[in-house]
Design a protein around this motif. Structure first.
Motif, PDB file in Angstrom:
ATOM      1  N   ASP A 182       0.843  -1.190   0.000  1.00 22.93           N
ATOM      2  CA  ASP A 182       0.000   0.000   0.000  1.00 22.93           C
ATOM      3  C   ASP A 182       0.881   1.244   0.000  1.00 22.93           C
ATOM      4  O   ASP A 182       1.956   1.276   0.615  1.00 22.93           O
ATOM      5  CB  ASP A 182      -0.903   0.027   1.241  1.00 22.93           C
ATOM      6  N   GLY A 183       0.450   2.285  -0.705  1.00 20.87           N
ATOM      7  CA  GLY A 183       1.161   3.546  -0.726  1.00 20.87           C
ATOM      8  C   GLY A 183       0.548   4.534   0.241  1.00 20.87           C
ATOM      9  O   GLY A 183      -0.485   4.254   0.871  1.00 20.87           O
ATOM     10  N   PRO A 184       1.138   5.705   0.362  1.00 20.55           N
ATOM     11  CA  PRO A 184       0.609   6.700   1.297  1.00 20.55           C
ATOM     12  C   PRO A 184      -0.765   7.226   0.878  1.00 20.55           C
ATOM     13  O   PRO A 184      -1.522   7.703   1.719  1.00 20.55           O
ATOM     14  CB  PRO A 184       1.659   7.816   1.252  1.00 20.55           C
ATOM     15  N   ARG A 185      -1.099   7.144  -0.415  1.00 17.19           N
ATOM     16  CA  ARG A 185      -2.382   7.672  -0.890  1.00 17.19           C
ATOM     17  C   ARG A 185      -3.277   6.609  -1.520  1.00 17.19           C
ATOM     18  O   ARG A 185      -4.482   6.811  -1.620  1.00 17.19           O
ATOM     19  CB  ARG A 185      -2.160   8.800  -1.914  1.00 17.19           C
ATOM     20  N   ARG A 186      -2.691   5.504  -1.986  1.00  9.28           N
ATOM     21  CA  ARG A 186      -3.482   4.496  -2.669  1.00  9.28           C
ATOM     22  C   ARG A 186      -3.146   3.100  -2.156  1.00  9.28           C
ATOM     23  O   ARG A 186      -1.981   2.806  -1.880  1.00  9.28           O
ATOM     24  CB  ARG A 186      -3.241   4.549  -4.186  1.00  9.28           C
ATOM     25  N   PRO A 187      -4.157   2.225  -2.066  1.00 10.54           N
ATOM     26  CA  PRO A 187      -3.887   0.838  -1.679  1.00 10.54           C
ATOM     27  C   PRO A 187      -3.160   0.101  -2.792  1.00 10.54           C
ATOM     28  O   PRO A 187      -3.086   0.561  -3.934  1.00 10.54           O
ATOM     29  CB  PRO A 187      -5.281   0.265  -1.434  1.00 10.54           C
ATOM     30  N   ALA A 188      -2.660  -1.077  -2.484  1.00 13.24           N
ATOM     31  CA  ALA A 188      -1.848  -1.848  -3.428  1.00 13.24           C
ATOM     32  C   ALA A 188      -2.596  -2.141  -4.718  1.00 13.24           C
ATOM     33  O   ALA A 188      -2.032  -2.036  -5.816  1.00 13.24           O
ATOM     34  CB  ALA A 188      -1.405  -3.151  -2.759  1.00 13.24           C
ATOM     35  N   ALA A 189      -3.879  -2.489  -4.626  1.00 14.91           N
ATOM     36  CA  ALA A 189      -4.637  -2.841  -5.828  1.00 14.91           C
ATOM     37  C   ALA A 189      -4.710  -1.669  -6.800  1.00 14.91           C
ATOM     38  O   ALA A 189      -4.561  -1.843  -8.017  1.00 14.91           O
ATOM     39  CB  ALA A 189      -6.043  -3.297  -5.444  1.00 14.91           C
ATOM     40  N   GLU A 190      -4.923  -0.467  -6.295  1.00 18.08           N
ATOM     41  CA  GLU A 190      -5.004   0.700  -7.169  1.00 18.08           C
ATOM     42  C   GLU A 190      -3.650   1.043  -7.769  1.00 18.08           C
ATOM     43  O   GLU A 190      -3.573   1.531  -8.898  1.00 18.08           O
ATOM     44  CB  GLU A 190      -5.567   1.889  -6.395  1.00 18.08           C
ATOM     45  N   ARG A 191      -2.604   0.785  -7.032  1.00 18.68           N
ATOM     46  CA  ARG A 191      -1.269   1.049  -7.568  1.00 18.68           C
ATOM     47  C   ARG A 191      -0.955   0.083  -8.705  1.00 18.68           C
ATOM     48  O   ARG A 191      -0.381   0.473  -9.738  1.00 18.68           O
ATOM     49  CB  ARG A 191      -0.219   0.922  -6.467  1.00 18.68           C
ATOM     50  N   LEU A 192      -1.362  -1.184  -8.558  1.00 23.81           N
ATOM     51  CA  LEU A 192      -1.180  -2.141  -9.651  1.00 23.81           C
ATOM     52  C   LEU A 192      -2.049  -1.757 -10.846  1.00 23.81           C
ATOM     53  O   LEU A 192      -1.651  -1.962 -12.004  1.00 23.81           O
ATOM     54  CB  LEU A 192      -1.535  -3.551  -9.172  1.00 23.81           C
ATOM     55  N   ALA A 193      -3.226  -1.208 -10.565  1.00 21.80           N
ATOM     56  CA  ALA A 193      -4.135  -0.824 -11.648  1.00 21.80           C
ATOM     57  C   ALA A 193      -3.511   0.235 -12.545  1.00 21.80           C
ATOM     58  O   ALA A 193      -3.793   0.275 -13.755  1.00 21.80           O
ATOM     59  CB  ALA A 193      -5.455  -0.326 -11.070  1.00 21.80           C
ATOM     60  N   VAL A 194      -2.686   1.104 -11.991  1.00 23.46           N
ATOM     61  CA  VAL A 194      -2.012   2.125 -12.793  1.00 23.46           C
ATOM     62  C   VAL A 194      -1.134   1.454 -13.849  1.00 23.46           C
ATOM     63  O   VAL A 194      -1.169   1.814 -15.036  1.00 23.46           O
ATOM     64  CB  VAL A 194      -1.168   3.058 -11.901  1.00 23.46           C
ATOM     65  N   TYR A 195      -0.361   0.458 -13.438  1.00 21.97           N
ATOM     66  CA  TYR A 195       0.502  -0.254 -14.384  1.00 21.97           C
ATOM     67  C   TYR A 195      -0.340  -1.018 -15.407  1.00 21.97           C
ATOM     68  O   TYR A 195      -0.001  -1.079 -16.596  1.00 21.97           O
ATOM     69  CB  TYR A 195       1.416  -1.220 -13.634  1.00 21.97           C
ATOM     70  N   ASN A 196      -1.421  -1.620 -14.952  1.00 21.21           N
ATOM     71  CA  ASN A 196      -2.310  -2.387 -15.825  1.00 21.21           C
ATOM     72  C   ASN A 196      -2.883  -1.501 -16.929  1.00 21.21           C
ATOM     73  O   ASN A 196      -2.861  -1.856 -18.114  1.00 21.21           O
ATOM     74  CB  ASN A 196      -3.423  -2.981 -14.967  1.00 21.21           C
ATOM     75  N   ARG A 197      -3.366  -0.321 -16.554  1.00 21.33           N
ATOM     76  CA  ARG A 197      -3.928   0.597 -17.550  1.00 21.33           C
ATOM     77  C   ARG A 197      -2.858   1.090 -18.519  1.00 21.33           C
ATOM     78  O   ARG A 197      -3.076   1.144 -19.733  1.00 21.33           O
ATOM     79  CB  ARG A 197      -4.607   1.788 -16.857  1.00 21.33           C
ATOM     80  N   GLN A 198      -1.707   1.460 -17.984  1.00 24.92           N
ATOM     81  CA  GLN A 198      -0.662   2.004 -18.843  1.00 24.92           C
ATOM     82  C   GLN A 198      -0.131   0.963 -19.824  1.00 24.92           C
ATOM     83  O   GLN A 198       0.227   1.290 -20.960  1.00 24.92           O
ATOM     84  CB  GLN A 198       0.491   2.565 -17.996  1.00 24.92           C
ATOM     85  N   TYR A 199      -0.095  -0.299 -19.404  1.00 30.13           N
ATOM     86  CA  TYR A 199       0.316  -1.382 -20.307  1.00 30.13           C
ATOM     87  C   TYR A 199      -0.592  -1.413 -21.527  1.00 30.13           C
ATOM     88  O   TYR A 199      -0.120  -1.409 -22.670  1.00 30.13           O
ATOM     89  CB  TYR A 199       0.256  -2.712 -19.556  1.00 30.13           C
ATOM     90  N   TRP A 200      -1.909  -1.415 -21.297  1.00 28.66           N
ATOM     91  CA  TRP A 200      -2.855  -1.505 -22.397  1.00 28.66           C
ATOM     92  C   TRP A 200      -2.906  -0.222 -23.210  1.00 28.66           C
ATOM     93  O   TRP A 200      -2.991  -0.259 -24.442  1.00 28.66           O
ATOM     94  CB  TRP A 200      -4.243  -1.871 -21.868  1.00 28.66           C
ATOM     95  N   PHE A 201      -2.844   0.932 -22.543  1.00 31.91           N
ATOM     96  CA  PHE A 201      -2.889   2.189 -23.291  1.00 31.91           C
ATOM     97  C   PHE A 201      -1.687   2.305 -24.222  1.00 31.91           C
ATOM     98  O   PHE A 201      -1.803   2.795 -25.349  1.00 31.91           O
ATOM     99  CB  PHE A 201      -2.941   3.387 -22.344  1.00 31.91           C
ATOM    100  N   ARG A 202      -0.536   1.861 -23.738  1.00 27.55           N
ATOM    101  CA  ARG A 202       0.661   1.923 -24.587  1.00 27.55           C
ATOM    102  C   ARG A 202       0.502   1.004 -25.788  1.00 27.55           C
ATOM    103  O   ARG A 202       0.831   1.386 -26.922  1.00 27.55           O
ATOM    104  CB  ARG A 202       1.890   1.505 -23.764  1.00 27.55           C
ATOM    105  N   LEU A 203       0.012  -0.202 -25.578  1.00 31.83           N
ATOM    106  CA  LEU A 203      -0.151  -1.131 -26.688  1.00 31.83           C
ATOM    107  C   LEU A 203      -1.230  -0.660 -27.657  1.00 31.83           C
ATOM    108  O   LEU A 203      -1.075  -0.806 -28.875  1.00 31.83           O
ATOM    109  CB  LEU A 203      -0.501  -2.525 -26.154  1.00 31.83           C
ATOM    110  N   PHE A 204      -2.316  -0.095 -27.145  1.00 38.94           N
ATOM    111  CA  PHE A 204      -3.345   0.417 -28.039  1.00 38.94           C
ATOM    112  C   PHE A 204      -2.776   1.530 -28.915  1.00 38.94           C
ATOM    113  O   PHE A 204      -3.094   1.629 -30.098  1.00 38.94           O
ATOM    114  CB  PHE A 204      -4.542   0.934 -27.244  1.00 38.94           C
ATOM    115  N   GLY A 205      -1.940   2.373 -28.341  1.00 40.22           N
ATOM    116  CA  GLY A 205      -1.307   3.431 -29.125  1.00 40.22           C
ATOM    117  C   GLY A 205      -0.419   2.874 -30.223  1.00 40.22           C
ATOM    118  O   GLY A 205      -0.415   3.371 -31.360  1.00 40.22           O
TER     119      GLY A 205
END
Length: 296
Positions: free
Chosen positions: A49-72
């Motif tokens: 967990d981070g100071p502002r976001r729990p672990a799941a939301e922090r992983l979600a950032v990487y998950n979204r960026q992975y797909w957004f990069r590939l879609f681009g």
């Protein structure tokens, strides 16, 4: 120098994190969202967990960026197809392709390789689907032209002329021959500097198919209009000996076309040499590796 394998715990950690990255984004609400409920429980336990976001939301950032990069990357590789579908629907097909064929090369630009074949099988029957297939093959041919190595054009010698009929012309990787049934190359040029993500209208189908030679040059890709029989001959020459290609073309000609074929074929062969369509002459059979001559 000896090398050691990564410890098992590290390999397992990387595998779990990779699985999180590849988790498909949820489209049900009309936007692309990370579905944290689909993450592996062990992967959630690995994260902190981070100071502002729990672990799941922090992983979600990487998950979204992975797909957004590939879609681009996919949209850049298949710009005409993406705009005919609209980015939202294009991303749907791209995601299905990337799940079936995840990127594995160090060069991310290789991730779209093979998408046109995947789309061909994923589309239904119908005029729009046929146009999308044609668009994806034009996009794929364009990619091959820009990635093709520099190759010297064929300049036949007197010895080459003596064996020409029983030899096969080797297509230049920097040239593609395509046939379009919709004015898609014109649409592609129009969209080159147009911003937007929504679907564009498919132009009316052409009364007659148009043949083109696409040649990569220092300033970009040049379009050269071809006569229909000329385009057919160039396609056949990329797969057969000159003698066999001419025989196959003659078999499809009308009586009037057959009478004019010797003079026309000589003119088309000379024009192909002049334009750098070929880079060699061989007596070896076609292996399927030559991609310079493409009929869509």
């Amino acid at each position: 120098m000896s090398t050691r394998s990564a410890p098992d715990w590290l390999a397992a950690l990387q595998a779990r994190f990779g699985a999180v990255l590849r988790t498909p984004l949820d489209r049900s609400a009309g936007s692309l969202r990370a579905d944290v409920s689909a993450y592996d429980r062990d992967a959630l336990d690995d994260a902190l967990d981070g100071p502002r976001r729990p672990a799941a939301e922090r992983l979600a950032v990487y998950n979204r960026q992975y797909w957004f990069r590939l879609f681009g990357v996919m949209q850049t590789a298949f710009p005409l197809t993406a705009r005919l579908l609209g980015h939202w629907q294009f991303n749907h097909y791209a995601a299905r392709f990337l799940l079936a064929q995840p990127p594995h090369a160090w060069d991310l630009d290789r991730a779209p390789d093979g998408f046109e074949q995947h789309l061909d099988g994923a589309l239904d029957a119908g005029a729009m689907s046929d146009a999308l297939r044609e668009a994806s093959r034009i996009d794929a041919a364009w990619r091959r032209l820009f990635r093709a190595p520099a190759t010297a054009p064929l300049r036949p010698t007197a010895d080459d002329a003596a064996r020409l009929l029983d030899a096969r012309l080797v297509p230049s990787p920097a040239v593609a021959v395509v046939v379009e049934r919709w004015p898609l190359l014109e649409l592609k040029a129009t969209l080159a500097n147009a911003r937007g993500e929504s679907a564009v209208a498919l132009p009316p189908r052409l009364a007659d198919a148009r043949w083109w030679a696409l040649a990569r040059e220092p300033g970009g890709v040049r379009h050269v209009a071809l006569e229909a029989r000329e385009g057919e001959l160039l396609t056949l020459l990329g797969r057969h000996t000159v003698r066999d290609a001419l025989a196959r073309l003659e078999a499809t000609c009308s009586d009037a076309e057959r009478a004019a074929l010797p003079a026309n074929a000589q003119r088309w062969l000379a024009r192909g040499i002049e334009r750098g369509v070929w880079c060699g002459l061989t007596t070896e059979p076609d292996t399927g590796d030559d991609q310079g001559i493409t009929q869509l």
